[in-house]
Design an enzyme around this catalytic site. Structure first.
Site, short mmCIF file in Angstrom:
data_model
loop_
_atom_site.label_atom_id
_atom_site.label_comp_id
_atom_site.label_asym_id
_atom_site.label_seq_id
_atom_site.Cartn_x
_atom_site.Cartn_y
_atom_site.Cartn_z
N SER A 74 5.55 -2.28 7.33
CA SER A 74 6.94 -2.30 7.80
C SER A 74 7.26 -3.57 8.60
O SER A 74 6.37 -4.21 9.16
CB SER A 74 7.22 -1.10 8.70
N1 SAH Z 1 2.12 2.39 8.32
C1 SAH Z 1 1.78 1.43 7.28
C2 SAH Z 1 2.89 1.25 6.30
C3 SAH Z 1 2.58 2.02 5.12
S1 SAH Z 1 3.70 2.08 3.77
C4 SAH Z 1 1.34 0.11 7.87
O1 SAH Z 1 1.42 -0.07 9.10
O2 SAH Z 1 0.89 -0.74 7.11
C5 SAH Z 1 3.61 3.82 3.50
C6 SAH Z 1 2.26 4.35 3.08
O3 SAH Z 1 2.41 5.75 2.92
C7 SAH Z 1 1.75 3.82 1.77
O4 SAH Z 1 0.50 3.23 1.94
C8 SAH Z 1 1.67 5.07 0.88
O5 SAH Z 1 0.58 5.06 -0.01
C9 SAH Z 1 1.53 6.15 1.91
N2 SAH Z 1 1.88 7.51 1.46
C10 SAH Z 1 2.88 7.90 0.63
N3 SAH Z 1 2.87 9.22 0.46
C11 SAH Z 1 1.84 9.71 1.21
C12 SAH Z 1 1.30 11.01 1.43
N4 SAH Z 1 1.80 12.10 0.85
N5 SAH Z 1 0.25 11.12 2.27
C13 SAH Z 1 -0.31 10.04 2.86
N6 SAH Z 1 0.15 8.78 2.67
C14 SAH Z 1 1.21 8.62 1.85
#
Ligand code: SAH
Length: 231
Positions: A74
């Site tokens: 993000s």
């Molecule tokens: N917080 C992260 C941003 C991640 S983007 C950072 O600081 O880099 C969102 C993430 O959520 C992605 O990696 C995606 O694979 C994950 N995601 C999506 N659905 C999910 C679920 N049901 N359970 C766990 N992770 C999930």
């Protein structure tokens, strides 16, 4: 700057530190994030070590970045804003859904005792586990799996943060929120809003809609798993 977290040596570290100071001042503080501890955590966390090597020089810019598998880390402002909304105290236990690069989890680890984070894409999960271990973020536990079930053995959590957007508020996660706890998440499909949920002492829930946002969608949704998440 004082740091308890050993940082890898690089001739660019000083330059990255200055870029980070600028990022916090211009993108975060001047836009209204005031919590001193959150600002300090953003100043300390080496965002360039959480992005793919080819994007290191872009790590402190005012936008999200691709981290592979069609996922993104993000925008710095959003990380700071969501973290501030959680009003974290040092002894808190926090659950994050969507570990991605591990950056948000690292920021949280500067503020609280225990961070639990779940990532559904296995290679991203393994990479974040390795990275957080290498950088000595010992307060973070990362699990590979579907965040819809939460982390029942560690519940309840003082705060819960989702960094992927479900179409509607996942009730299993709300149930894992402690009384007096706060949960922040993007909700929606084409149109998403950032929502803050507060659970008061009597267990009642209060919802606040904060701002329009754009997150990757939450996948998974293991509705077939039992409530306690065990297989
Ligand atoms: N917080 C992260 C941003 C991640 S983007 C950072 O600081 O880099 C969102 C993430 O959520 C992605 O990696 C995606 O694979 C994950 N995601 C999506 N659905 C999910 C679920 N049901 N359970 C766990 N992770 C999930």
């Amino acid at each position: 700057m004082e740091s308890n977290t050993p940082q890898p040596e690089s001739p660019f570290e000083e330059q990255f530190r200055r870029l980070r100071e600028q990022m916090v001042l211009v993108q975060i503080e001047e836009r209204g994030v005031r919590d001193k501890r959150v600002l300090q955590a953003m100043r300390k966390t080496p965002r360039h070590l959480f992005v793919p090597d080819e994007y290191k020089m872009l790590a402190y810019r005012d936008h999200p970045l691709a981290i592979g598998f069609e996922q993104t880390i993000s925008q710095p402002y959003i990380v700071a804003y969501m973290t501030e909304q959680l009003q974290l105290a040092p002894g808190d236990k926090v659950l994050e859904i969507g570990t991605g690069s591990g950056y948000q989890a690292a920021v949280l680890a500067e503020l609280v005792d225990q961070v639990y984070s779940i990532e559904i894409i296995e290679p991203l999960c393994r990479q974040a586990q390795d990275r957080l271990k290498r950088l000595h973020y010992d307060r973070v536990s990362v699990r590979c799996g579907d965040g819809y079930v939460g982390w029942p053995e560690a519940a309840p959590f003082d705060a819960i943060i989702l960094t992927a957007a479900p179409a509607s508020i996942p009730e299993t996660l709300v149930a894992q929120l402690a009384v007096n706890g706060r949960m922040i998440l993007p909700v929606g499909e084409e149109r998403q809003e950032l929502v803050l949920i507060e659970k008061s002492a009597d267990g009642s829930l209060h919802h606040h809609t904060l701002l329009p946002v754009r997150f990757v969608p939450m996948t998974g949704g293991s509705h077939s798993l039992p409530e306690d998440g065990k297989k």
